[in-house]
Design a protein around this motif. Structure first.
Motif, PDB file in Angstrom:
ATOM      1  N   ALA A  97       0.847  -1.186   0.000  1.00  0.00           N
ATOM      2  CA  ALA A  97       0.000   0.000   0.000  1.00  0.00           C
ATOM      3  C   ALA A  97       0.886   1.241   0.000  1.00  0.00           C
ATOM      4  CB  ALA A  97      -0.924   0.001   1.208  1.00  0.00           C
ATOM      5  N   ALA A  98       0.348   2.317  -0.530  1.00  0.00           N
ATOM      6  CA  ALA A  98       1.109   3.556  -0.656  1.00  0.00           C
ATOM      7  C   ALA A  98       0.410   4.697   0.057  1.00  0.00           C
ATOM      8  CB  ALA A  98       1.281   3.898  -2.134  1.00  0.00           C
ATOM      9  N   GLU A  99       1.222   5.577   0.597  1.00  0.00           N
ATOM     10  CA  GLU A  99       0.702   6.783   1.240  1.00  0.00           C
ATOM     11  C   GLU A  99       1.776   7.849   1.062  1.00  0.00           C
ATOM     12  OE1 GLU A  99      -2.221   6.278   3.182  1.00  0.00           O
ATOM     13  OE2 GLU A  99      -2.544   8.414   3.505  1.00  0.00           O
ATOM     14  N   GLN A 100       1.345   9.093   0.835  1.00  0.00           N
ATOM     15  CA  GLN A 100       2.342  10.133   0.672  1.00  0.00           C
ATOM     16  C   GLN A 100       3.124  10.357   1.947  1.00  0.00           C
ATOM     17  OE1 GLN A 100       0.311  13.573  -1.282  1.00  0.00           O
ATOM     18  NE2 GLN A 100       2.046  13.410  -2.670  1.00  0.00           N
ATOM     19  N   TRP A 101       4.424  10.461   1.756  1.00  0.00           N
ATOM     20  CA  TRP A 101       5.396  10.866   2.738  1.00  0.00           C
ATOM     21  C   TRP A 101       5.756   9.830   3.794  1.00  0.00           C
ATOM     22  CZ3 TRP A 101       6.827  14.157  -0.401  1.00  0.00           C
ATOM     23  CH2 TRP A 101       5.977  15.133  -0.953  1.00  0.00           C
ATOM     24  N   TYR A 102       4.853   9.503   4.714  1.00  0.00           N
ATOM     25  CA  TYR A 102       5.294   8.793   5.924  1.00  0.00           C
ATOM     26  C   TYR A 102       4.540   7.484   6.180  1.00  0.00           C
ATOM     27  CZ  TYR A 102       7.054  13.511   6.605  1.00  0.00           C
ATOM     28  OH  TYR A 102       7.677  14.719   6.421  1.00  0.00           O
ATOM     29  N   CYS A 103       5.204   6.565   6.861  1.00  0.00           N
ATOM     30  CA  CYS A 103       4.570   5.318   7.304  1.00  0.00           C
ATOM     31  C   CYS A 103       3.577   5.646   8.430  1.00  0.00           C
ATOM     32  CB  CYS A 103       5.622   4.365   7.844  1.00  0.00           C
ATOM     33  SG  CYS A 103       6.824   3.789   6.584  1.00  0.00           S
ATOM     34  N   TRP A 104       2.586   4.837   8.511  1.00  0.00           N
ATOM     35  CA  TRP A 104       2.164   3.681   7.753  1.00  0.00           C
ATOM     36  C   TRP A 104       1.020   4.080   6.805  1.00  0.00           C
ATOM     37  CZ3 TRP A 104       3.655  -1.512   8.007  1.00  0.00           C
ATOM     38  CH2 TRP A 104       4.610  -1.793   8.969  1.00  0.00           C
ATOM     39  N   PRO A 105       1.002   3.509   5.583  1.00  0.00           N
ATOM     40  CA  PRO A 105      -0.145   3.779   4.722  1.00  0.00           C
ATOM     41  C   PRO A 105      -1.454   3.295   5.349  1.00  0.00           C
ATOM     42  CG  PRO A 105       1.632   2.765   3.465  1.00  0.00           C
ATOM     43  CD  PRO A 105       2.007   2.661   4.909  1.00  0.00           C
ATOM     44  N   THR A 106      -2.539   3.968   5.017  1.00  0.00           N
ATOM     45  CA  THR A 106      -3.837   3.568   5.563  1.00  0.00           C
ATOM     46  C   THR A 106      -4.336   2.284   4.918  1.00  0.00           C
ATOM     47  OG1 THR A 106      -4.993   4.873   3.910  1.00  0.00           O
ATOM     48  CG2 THR A 106      -4.477   5.953   6.015  1.00  0.00           C
ATOM     49  N   GLY A 107      -3.849   2.010   3.706  1.00  0.00           N
ATOM     50  CA  GLY A 107      -4.319   0.825   3.010  1.00  0.00           C
ATOM     51  C   GLY A 107      -5.396   1.127   1.985  1.00  0.00           C
ATOM     52  N   HIS A 108      -5.799   2.397   1.906  1.00  0.00           N
ATOM     53  CA  HIS A 108      -6.834   2.749   0.936  1.00  0.00           C
ATOM     54  C   HIS A 108      -6.317   2.625  -0.496  1.00  0.00           C
ATOM     55  CE1 HIS A 108      -8.892   5.312   4.249  1.00  0.00           C
ATOM     56  NE2 HIS A 108      -9.276   4.057   4.283  1.00  0.00           N
ATOM     57  N   VAL A 109      -5.029   2.860  -0.688  1.00  0.00           N
ATOM     58  CA  VAL A 109      -4.416   2.699  -1.997  1.00  0.00           C
ATOM     59  C   VAL A 109      -3.503   1.493  -1.915  1.00  0.00           C
ATOM     60  CG1 VAL A 109      -2.959   3.742  -3.759  1.00  0.00           C
ATOM     61  CG2 VAL A 109      -4.512   5.185  -2.401  1.00  0.00           C
ATOM     62  N   ARG A 110      -3.905   0.426  -2.535  1.00  0.00           N
ATOM     63  CA  ARG A 110      -3.203  -0.831  -2.360  1.00  0.00           C
ATOM     64  C   ARG A 110      -3.323  -1.695  -3.594  1.00  0.00           C
ATOM     65  NH1 ARG A 110      -6.603  -5.274   0.847  1.00  0.00           N
ATOM     66  NH2 ARG A 110      -5.577  -6.486  -0.801  1.00  0.00           N
ATOM     67  N   GLY A 111      -2.474  -2.715  -3.676  1.00  0.00           N
ATOM     68  CA  GLY A 111      -2.579  -3.680  -4.748  1.00  0.00           C
ATOM     69  C   GLY A 111      -3.505  -4.819  -4.366  1.00  0.00           C
ATOM     70  N   ARG A 112      -3.637  -5.783  -5.279  1.00  0.00           N
ATOM     71  CA  ARG A 112      -4.523  -6.911  -5.031  1.00  0.00           C
ATOM     72  C   ARG A 112      -3.880  -7.985  -4.172  1.00  0.00           C
ATOM     73  NH1 ARG A 112      -7.677  -8.047 -10.771  1.00  0.00           N
ATOM     74  NH2 ARG A 112      -8.733  -6.036 -10.885  1.00  0.00           N
ATOM     75  N   GLY A 113      -2.582  -8.001  -4.138  1.00  0.00           N
ATOM     76  CA  GLY A 113      -1.902  -8.941  -3.277  1.00  0.00           C
ATOM     77  C   GLY A 113      -1.325 -10.142  -3.989  1.00  0.00           C
ATOM     78  N   THR A 114      -0.447 -10.825  -3.284  1.00  0.00           N
ATOM     79  CA  THR A 114       0.153 -12.064  -3.774  1.00  0.00           C
ATOM     80  C   THR A 114       0.173 -13.064  -2.610  1.00  0.00           C
ATOM     81  OG1 THR A 114       2.088 -13.011  -4.908  1.00  0.00           O
ATOM     82  CG2 THR A 114       2.533 -11.277  -3.288  1.00  0.00           C
ATOM     83  N   GLN A 115      -0.216 -14.290  -2.910  1.00  0.00           N
ATOM     84  CA  GLN A 115      -0.368 -15.290  -1.856  1.00  0.00           C
ATOM     85  C   GLN A 115       0.960 -15.937  -1.523  1.00  0.00           C
ATOM     86  OE1 GLN A 115      -3.140 -16.138  -0.059  1.00  0.00           O
ATOM     87  NE2 GLN A 115      -1.882 -17.568   1.125  1.00  0.00           N
ATOM     88  N   VAL A 116       1.239 -16.021  -0.230  1.00  0.00           N
ATOM     89  CA  VAL A 116       2.410 -16.742   0.269  1.00  0.00           C
ATOM     90  C   VAL A 116       1.915 -17.880   1.144  1.00  0.00           C
ATOM     91  CG1 VAL A 116       4.458 -16.640   1.737  1.00  0.00           C
ATOM     92  CG2 VAL A 116       3.923 -14.737   0.178  1.00  0.00           C
ATOM     93  N   THR A 117       2.316 -19.084   0.801  1.00  0.00           N
ATOM     94  CA  THR A 117       1.939 -20.260   1.576  1.00  0.00           C
ATOM     95  C   THR A 117       3.197 -20.998   1.998  1.00  0.00           C
ATOM     96  OG1 THR A 117      -0.140 -20.478   0.358  1.00  0.00           O
ATOM     97  CG2 THR A 117       0.605 -22.392   1.618  1.00  0.00           C
ATOM     98  N   VAL A 118       3.337 -21.182   3.305  1.00  0.00           N
ATOM     99  CA  VAL A 118       4.505 -21.872   3.846  1.00  0.00           C
ATOM    100  C   VAL A 118       4.023 -23.178   4.472  1.00  0.00           C
ATOM    101  CG1 VAL A 118       6.516 -21.728   5.340  1.00  0.00           C
ATOM    102  CG2 VAL A 118       5.550 -19.640   4.326  1.00  0.00           C
ATOM    103  N   SER A 119       4.397 -24.276   3.858  1.00  0.00           N
ATOM    104  CA  SER A 119       3.897 -25.571   4.315  1.00  0.00           C
ATOM    105  C   SER A 119       4.880 -26.672   3.933  1.00  0.00           C
ATOM    106  CB  SER A 119       2.535 -25.858   3.688  1.00  0.00           C
ATOM    107  OG  SER A 119       2.088 -27.151   4.043  1.00  0.00           O
ATOM    108  N   SER A 120       4.982 -27.653   4.815  1.00  0.00           N
ATOM    109  CA  SER A 120       5.824 -28.795   4.507  1.00  0.00           C
ATOM    110  C   SER A 120       4.998 -29.913   3.874  1.00  0.00           C
ATOM    111  CB  SER A 120       6.517 -29.311   5.773  1.00  0.00           C
ATOM    112  OG  SER A 120       5.562 -29.604   6.773  1.00  0.00           O
TER     113      SER A 120
END
Length: 120
Positions: A97-120
């Motif tokens: 997510a992006a926000e002008q200038w400083y952390c943390w972004p609110t999340g209103h401007v964000r991507g769709r995401g990418t799935q991470v799965t950690v499993s044995s």
């Protein structure tokens, strides 16, 4: 208009590494803080990491400190999240997510995401 596109997720085993990418378009990355978030099914959104170019600050959740590293390549307008020693509890949908200038972004401007799965 700001657009963010994540990539790099996948299925990995515990202890493996992944690098996520967040490609930003429509704005100059210098003016924005970019944060990585994750959300697992049934759980609340978690702030993972954030970097602000404006004040050169970097932030990490306690759960990922020492394992995850956020970097940015302003020339490529891309922010990366290097994830090492992955654990099953890191399984989630990761998005930036992006926000002008400083952390943390609110999340209103964000991507769709990418799935991470950690499993044995």
């Amino acid at each position: 208009q700001v657009q963010l596109v994540e990539s790099g997720g996948g299925l990995v085993q515990p202890g493996d590494s992944l690098t996520l990418s967040c490609a930003v378009s429509g704005v100059t990355l210098d003016d924005y803080a970019i944060g990585w978030f994750r959300q697992a099914p049934g759980k609340e959104r978690e702030e993972v990491s954030c970097h602000s170019h404006s004040d050169k600050s970097t932030h990490y959740a306690n759960s990922v400190k020492g394992r995850f590293t956020i970097t940015r390549d302003n020339a490529k307008n891309t922010v990366y999240l290097q994830m090492n020693n992955l654990k099953p509890e890191d399984t989630a949908l990761y998005y930036c997510a992006a926000e002008q200038w400083y952390c943390w972004p609110t999340g209103h401007v964000r991507g769709r995401g990418t799935q991470v799965t950690v499993s044995s």
